[in-house]
Structure formats: structure tokens, C-alpha cells
Design a protein around this motif. Structure first.
Motif, mmCIF file in Angstrom:
data_model
loop_
_atom_site.group_PDB
_atom_site.id
_atom_site.type_symbol
_atom_site.label_atom_id
_atom_site.label_comp_id
_atom_site.label_asym_id
_atom_site.label_seq_id
_atom_site.Cartn_x
_atom_site.Cartn_y
_atom_site.Cartn_z
ATOM 1 N N THR B 35 0.831 -1.208 0.000
ATOM 2 C CA THR B 35 0.000 0.000 0.000
ATOM 3 C C THR B 35 0.861 1.252 0.000
ATOM 4 O O THR B 35 2.006 1.235 0.460
ATOM 5 N N GLY B 36 0.279 2.329 -0.512
ATOM 6 C CA GLY B 36 0.980 3.598 -0.531
ATOM 7 C C GLY B 36 1.370 4.025 0.882
ATOM 8 O O GLY B 36 2.449 4.567 1.107
ATOM 9 N N LYS B 37 0.508 3.708 1.827
ATOM 10 C CA LYS B 37 0.777 4.091 3.209
ATOM 11 C C LYS B 37 2.052 3.411 3.715
ATOM 12 O O LYS B 37 2.934 4.032 4.307
ATOM 13 N N MET B 38 2.140 2.094 3.438
ATOM 14 C CA MET B 38 3.316 1.343 3.881
ATOM 15 C C MET B 38 4.594 1.871 3.228
ATOM 16 O O MET B 38 5.633 1.999 3.874
ATOM 17 N N LEU B 39 4.482 2.181 1.941
ATOM 18 C CA LEU B 39 5.648 2.708 1.238
ATOM 19 C C LEU B 39 6.085 4.030 1.854
ATOM 20 O O LEU B 39 7.269 4.247 2.115
ATOM 21 N N ALA B 40 5.104 4.895 2.071
ATOM 22 C CA ALA B 40 5.425 6.234 2.581
ATOM 23 C C ALA B 40 6.150 6.160 3.920
ATOM 24 O O ALA B 40 7.065 6.942 4.193
ATOM 25 N N ARG B 69 -0.621 -0.494 -10.550
ATOM 26 C CA ARG B 69 -1.359 -0.061 -9.387
ATOM 27 C C ARG B 69 -2.556 -1.001 -9.170
ATOM 28 O O ARG B 69 -3.288 -1.306 -10.095
ATOM 29 N N VAL B 70 -2.706 -1.479 -7.960
ATOM 30 C CA VAL B 70 -3.831 -2.354 -7.616
ATOM 31 C C VAL B 70 -4.574 -1.653 -6.488
ATOM 32 O O VAL B 70 -4.157 -1.698 -5.343
ATOM 33 N N GLU B 71 -5.687 -0.980 -6.833
ATOM 34 C CA GLU B 71 -6.393 -0.150 -5.852
ATOM 35 C C GLU B 71 -5.412 0.842 -5.220
ATOM 36 O O GLU B 71 -4.740 1.565 -5.935
ATOM 37 N N ASP B 72 -5.274 0.800 -3.904
ATOM 38 C CA ASP B 72 -4.361 1.771 -3.304
ATOM 39 C C ASP B 72 -2.965 1.190 -3.078
ATOM 40 O O ASP B 72 -2.205 1.679 -2.261
ATOM 41 N N ALA B 73 -2.673 0.097 -3.766
ATOM 42 C CA ALA B 73 -1.372 -0.555 -3.561
ATOM 43 C C ALA B 73 -0.615 -0.680 -4.871
ATOM 44 O O ALA B 73 -1.174 -0.490 -5.951
ATOM 45 N N TRP B 74 0.663 -1.035 -4.772
ATOM 46 C CA TRP B 74 1.533 -1.133 -5.932
ATOM 47 C C TRP B 74 2.188 -2.522 -5.979
ATOM 48 O O TRP B 74 2.448 -3.109 -4.939
ATOM 49 N N ALA B 75 2.429 -2.984 -7.189
ATOM 50 C CA ALA B 75 3.070 -4.289 -7.337
ATOM 51 C C ALA B 75 3.875 -4.336 -8.628
ATOM 52 O O ALA B 75 3.630 -3.556 -9.552
#
Lengths: 286, 230, 230
Positions: B35-40, B69-75
């Protein structure tokens, strides 16, 4: 980002003692070590430790002093009535022999390796062991997969080598074989407590001692002095004499005696003195 | 912004570059989309996530792997046009079951060996399926028939078996002492316990073995009866 | 070469680019190192694997993920300097005991090596279970058998070992060359290993002797080692 800065820790050299932190599991995997002599991994390890206390450069150490320190250490442990693994005693006997060789000037008619040559072999072995120690420490401090470096977390199946559909390693195979054979074999084998030395024990020890020297050696004295408590001396002497006769018959040992009751000298025979993968000796010396 | 000197610019560039590397490594090592949050949370505070991801997506745009991008996450995903590299039906490499390994190892050490003998060694019945599986794997073959009542089929291993397990010859299979030394076998085995040593010329039939004939194979259901040849 | 038109050049460039993408996707998909042979099978016939891998290694050199070589195989691994960020997610690894680590390094540096030789180096019997553990870990394998009486099994390390410790090949083992040069990797004492001839050991003093000081020894010319003949 500002937390968990562990990379500095991995970079700096770690002393061997700190490395092997979980010695608790070691107790499980190594049930056969009778006495953990202050955490040493066998006699050579103990010798290396003593040598390290002597000098920084292993080629400068005094082998005689080293032998004395080692024997002194073993004597103290034995005085405390602690059981020692046979390996430690074999080394004590051999070092006592080596020391006597180093102290007495070489006889003219003496053949084979001199005390100095034997000492050099010992130094070589100490250096080699130390080199492996250091190598292990350097190895373990590298950037390691799964700790410092990571593989793809979400692998995908590839259309590669379709031919192999079955997977098993040689280890899997051997483990499977051993497990089932063991299961089938009668499992309750009684090991009788030994009050005396068996011929096999004596034979193994002789092979190891004489193999160490490669030369005419009067080992009996050292054998009885270090390898047994007084109550067992006769048994040790009798067993080792009988074992030596057997080894002579097989051409693996030669003996020499100057006269009645004189020391018996032994050396490896024509056939190679080789330790077969040996049964454990631990527990024999009681 | 207007006061930004070339120096701080360079510094900012480096910070951004490092943030991109971090995001890349995290996406790579993660077992699932991040998730973007985890990355940030893992990126330097003064770097904008949006900018980092924009650059990362761009860097991978034409590569064999893309950042998606998968919803609010990245892969990280294989580029769609390279999907042919990936297995669709995904039959994973089959691990041999424990029973199969046991039968296989018994055949390896005791060959030529009949099914009854395998059972004798193992103390349990061997299912037909296990032997079939091993034959299918190509590691086990029927060698011949024992010249005893019932003429049971003898089994042995193949060249493919040696190849797979990295053995130059059957005699490279460790013996009893070696198994003990490696800790695979208890040092305290009964004195009558032995591990057989396979013969050097293993391909030759033993004195008490007969060759398998086509008729035999037919009987065993391994040869479809008489295909006429053209 | 001279006849190469800009068109075919461009075409070759595209072929190379596509080959790089394919190799990249394959490496991304796999956790284990992929052999050059496997990669080559997947690439267009007219593209040289060496060139593809050279480009790929270069492209990832400064990234958060690097292309590393392990023997004849390639793998993508996160950059070592980012390990601290990723470590927190990683499952704790089992620590090797001191004995096991020592056996491992002895096998790595001395391979192919028999159990008896390992024991000679360490001066202690290898406990049951240590070799077993290393075999099970997949870092150590049985390589074959020594052609000496008893045909003892020889041990060596695996590709997984190299991969785990980030080594492209065995030659990269730390200190390998120096150790070899010093003769410390030989099973027997090498003939060129200096036999120290102790001039006169302090320990050898008789009762009627006084200790010599260094100054004395120097005066007597005894500080340079020399062979004494009795």
C-alpha cells in the motif's frame, strides 16, 4: 527510517564468541560430548586457545610450554573428578610424548620424525584450524540472502523445463532410506555399561595415537597415565597390548622392545593405519 | 522554491533517487502488493510518494516487468506481452511423497528387487500407485523377472535417476558407515544390520533374472496389445 | 558488416531490447537463480546471451534491485545497502551453531572433502546431526566418493550456498587465495611449510642454567634460527 538501523552492526566484525549465540540448541544436536570443557570444541580448539594466549603469531609459540599448559589444564579438570571426552586425553598423552621428545636430544639411532617436525605439524594444524575459524567468521558476516539481501517475494511459475515434473534431492532420498531402515531394525539395543576397556576401544586409541606420531614411540606410559584412572590401568594396559598384537598381525603396527620390562615402542606398519569411521569412544573413560 | 540553489537541488535529486531505490526494493521483495501508506512510512520524510511512484512507473514502463497499481497498492508484474513466459496451467513440480521416496530408495539400494522384497524391507505394503508414479517419473524401470515361482518382476533404477541425483554410478550411494557419519543413521544399529552395496555392472541381468519380453509387458498392461506397424 | 543498413541496425536493436525484456521478466518471476542455459532457450536465437546479461547487469547496477551471477546462473536480489529497510519483514533465520558453521567453512574451503578430513582439520569428531543439518539446509551436498580404500563420500557446497552468501563462484570465498597460498587448505602439511627450528627454547633450561636475555641471544648470534646438530 530513523529506526532499526542495524546495518552498522552487520558490518563490524563480530567475535566468534558472540556469533554462535544459540548454544542451547547445540546441546540437543550434540548429545555425545561428555564434557563441554569450558565451551571448547575439542582438544585442538583448547590448544588453539592456549596458544593464542601465548603469542599473536602462531609460528612463534613455544610448543613445550603449550604442551605443559594443556596437560596442566587437563590435570586440573581431572582433579575435579570431571569426566573428559576421550579426545582430550588422547591429546594429553600425545603432548606428553611430544614434550619428552622435544626435551631429550635426538638419539643417533632414532628414525623417523623428530620432535621438531612433530611440533611443526601441530603448529600447522593450529594455524589451519584458526584459518577456518576466521574464514567462518568472514563468511557469516557477508551480506546474506534472507537477512541483508532479498529474493523476489512473489515469484511466478515459469514455462521452463517442462520435462522435470518430479522433485527430490539426494538428501531426501537418503533420509527416507535411513528412516525406514531404522524403523524396521530392532530398536531397543542395550548398551552395557563398561567397567573395562574393550579391545575395540584400545585399538582405536592406539591407531589415533600412533597415527599422530608416525614414528617409533613409547606410548604405554602416557597411555596409562592419561587415559585412565588408577583403577583401570591394568585393564587399559592389557587391552592395549592385546590390541597392539592384533594390529601387528594385520601389518598395521610394528613394535620394538629392548629388553624385558623395557618400554615398548610402536610405529605404524606397512599397511596404512587408517581409522575406519569409528564408533564413538565417548563414555568409555570413566 | 525560487531560492533553491544548485547544491540543494543536487541533494534533493539524490534523496529522490534513493527513495526510488527503496520503493523498488520493497515492491520486489514483498509477497503481495504494497500500500501507498506502507511505502510512505519507509521513505525519507521529505520525499513525496506520488513523485517517487511516478518515476518508478515510468522507469519500468517499457521493461519486461511493470509497476502496476492495484487499488491503493503497488506491485511489480510481468509485462502483459510477455505472459507467454508464465505458466498458465501451473502444475508445480511435484514433490515425491515420503512413501514414494522410501520405495525409490529401497529400489536404489536393493536392486534388482521385487515388489515383495520391497515390502519386506519396508515392513508395509507398497501401493500400486506408488510404483506407477515412480515408473512414470522415469527414475525406476522394470529390469526383468526373477526366476522364482510366480516370476515376479524385478525393479531397478535408470540413468535418469543417476543424473537427477548427481550420482556417477550406483556405487556412489553412501554406504552404512557414511550414512551413520552423516547423522542419517543411528550409530547404534543392531549388528546384523547391513546396507547393500549395489554391483558395479548394474545394467547386466543377474543369473536369476530373465529378460522382460513383449509378452510380459503386455501381461503387465504396459504394452497395448499388438499395434500393427505400417 | 559494412553492408549493415540503418534499418537492419534498428531491427537488431529491437531484437536485443526484446531479449533483455524477456530475460528480465524471467529473472523477476523466479526466486532461485536461473541458469544461462534456461535463459538462452527462451531468447531469440540470434541474440547473444552474454550481451543481454551484460546490458541487464549494467541497467540494474545502481538500482534498488541488482542482477547477480551465481556460478552459471543469474538472479535478481535487492541491493545489500537497503537490507536494513527490508529486514524487519523477514522471518528470523535459524542460527547455525558454532560447530556447524565451522564444519560448513571447512567443507567450503577444502571441498571435495571427506568426513575424516573435516575431523582432521577441526581436531574433533563431527557430531552426529551436524552434517545432517547442513545437508538438510541445502548448503552442503554429497559430491561423490574418493577413490581411496573405503571409498569415503566427499562433501561440497551447493549453488544455494553460493547464493545465500552472495558469492558468484567458489573462488570468491573470502581469503581463498591467501589461504591457498599459505598452504592452509591442504590436508597434509605442505613440504614448503616452514619447520620452525626453535633456537633454544626458554623452556629447555636446565637447573644449572640461567635464563638468557634477548641481548645475550643477539650477542651469541642465536636470534637467527639455525639448525643445531648434536
Amino acid at each position: 527510517m530513523n529506526s532499526g538501523h542495524k546495518d552498522g552492526e552487520a558490518a563490524q566484525p563480530v567475535s566468534p564468541e558472540e556469533l554462535w549465540s544459540d548454544n542451547k540448541t547445540q546441546g540437543l544436536s550434540e548429545p555425545e560430548l561428555v564434557v563441554d570443557v569450558a565451551g571448547f570444541e575439542g582438544p585442538l580448539d583448547l590448544l588453539l586457545h592456549l596458544a593464542r594466549n601465548q603469542k599473536v603469531d602462531l609460528s612463534q609459540i613455544s610448543v613445550v610450554a603449550l604442551a605443559e599448559q594443556y596437560i596442566g589444564f587437563i590435570d586440573r579438570v581431572r582433579a575435579m573428578r570431571l569426566e573428559l571426552a576421550a579426545d582430550y586425553l588422547v591429546m594429553a598423552a600425545w603432548l606428553a610424548f611430544l614434550k619428552s621428545k622435544l626435551l631429550v636430544p635426538k638419539q643417533r639411532n632414532e628414525e623417523g620424525e623428530s620432535g621438531e617436525e612433530l611440533a611443526a605439524v601441530l603448529q600447522f594444524r593450529l594455524k589451519r584450524l584458526e584459518a577456518m575459524r576466521e574464514a567462518a567468521a568472514r563468511l557469516i558476516n557477508r551480506d546474506r540472502l534472507g537477512r541483508d539481501v532479498f529474493a523476489r517475494g512473489a515469484p511466478e511459475a515459469l514455462e521452463l523445463d517442462r520435462s522435470v515434473t518430479f522433485e527430490a534431492s539426494l538428501y531426501d532420498l537418503l533420509a527416507a532410506y535411513a528412516v525406514q531402515r531404522q524403523r524396521q531394525a530392532i530398536s531397543n539395543v542395550q548398551i552395557a555399561a563398561r567397567g573395562v576397556w574393550s579391545l575395540q576401544d584400545a585399538r582405536d586409541l592406539l591407531v589415533r595415537l600412533v597415527g599422530h606420531s608416525g614414528d617409533w614411540s613409547a606410548l604405554n606410559g602416557f597411555l596409562t597415565q592419561y587415559l585412565s584412572d588408577p583403577s583401570q590401568r591394568r585393564s587399559v594396559l592389557a587391552s592395549s597390548f592385546a590390541a597392539s598384537l592384533e594390529l601387528i598381525r594385520e601389518g598395521k603396527l610394528e613394535v620394538r622392545q629392548e629388553g624385558a620390562f623395557a618400554p615398548i615402542y610402536m610405529r605404524p606398519g606397512q599397511r596404512q593405519l587408517q581409522l575406519q569411521p569409528r564408533p564413538r569412544l565417548v563414555g568409555d573413560v570413566t | 522554491m525560487s531560492e533553491t540553489s544548485p547544491d540543494t537541488d543536487l541533494f534533493a535529486q539524490q534523496r529522490l533517487g534513493q527513495a526510488i531505490r527503496i520503493a523498488e526494493a520493497i515492491l520486489f521483495a514483498s509477497t503481495e502488493p504494497v500500500t501507498g501508506k506502507m511505502l510512505a512510512e519507509r521513505l525519507p520524510d521529505d520525499v513525496a510518494l506520488d513523485l517517487v511512484m511516478e518515476r518508478l512507473v515510468g522507469a519500468y514502463a517499457n521493461r519486461g516487468v511493470n509497476v502496476v497499481r492495484v487499488e491503493d497498492a503497488w506491485a511489480l508484474r510481468t509485462a502483459p506481452d510477455l505472459g507467454f513466459l508464465l505458466r498458465r496451467d501451473a502444475p508445480q513440480q511435484k514433490k515425491l511423497s515420503r512413501a514414494a521416496l522410501e520405495v525409490l530408495s529401497t529400489i536404489a539400494y536393493h536392486q534388482p528387487v521385487t515388489r515383495a522384497e520391497i515390502e519386506d524391507v519396508r515392513g508395509v505394503e507398497t501401493s500400486k500407485g506408488t510404483l506407477d508414479l515412480l515408473l512414470e517419473s522415469g527414475w525406476v524401470r522394470m529390469r526383468g523377472r526373477r526366476r522364482t515361482p510366480g516370476r515376479p518382476v524385478t525393479y531397478g533404477t535408470t540413468q535418469a535417476f543417476l543424473d537427477h541425483f548427481g550420482l556417477a554410478e550406483l556405487r556412489d550411494l553412501p554406504g552404512m558407515e557414511e550414512l551413520k557419519g552423516a547423522g542419517l543413521l543411528s550409530p547404534r544399529m543392531p549388528s546384523n544390520f547391513a546396507v547393500p552395496v549395489p554391483p558395479i555392472e548394474n545394467d547386466l541381468l543377474r543369473d536369476d533374472e530373465d529378460e522382460l519380453t513383449d509378452v510380459d509387458l503386455e501381461e503387465l498392461g504396459l504394452l497395448t496389445p499388438r499395434v500393427t506397424e505400417d
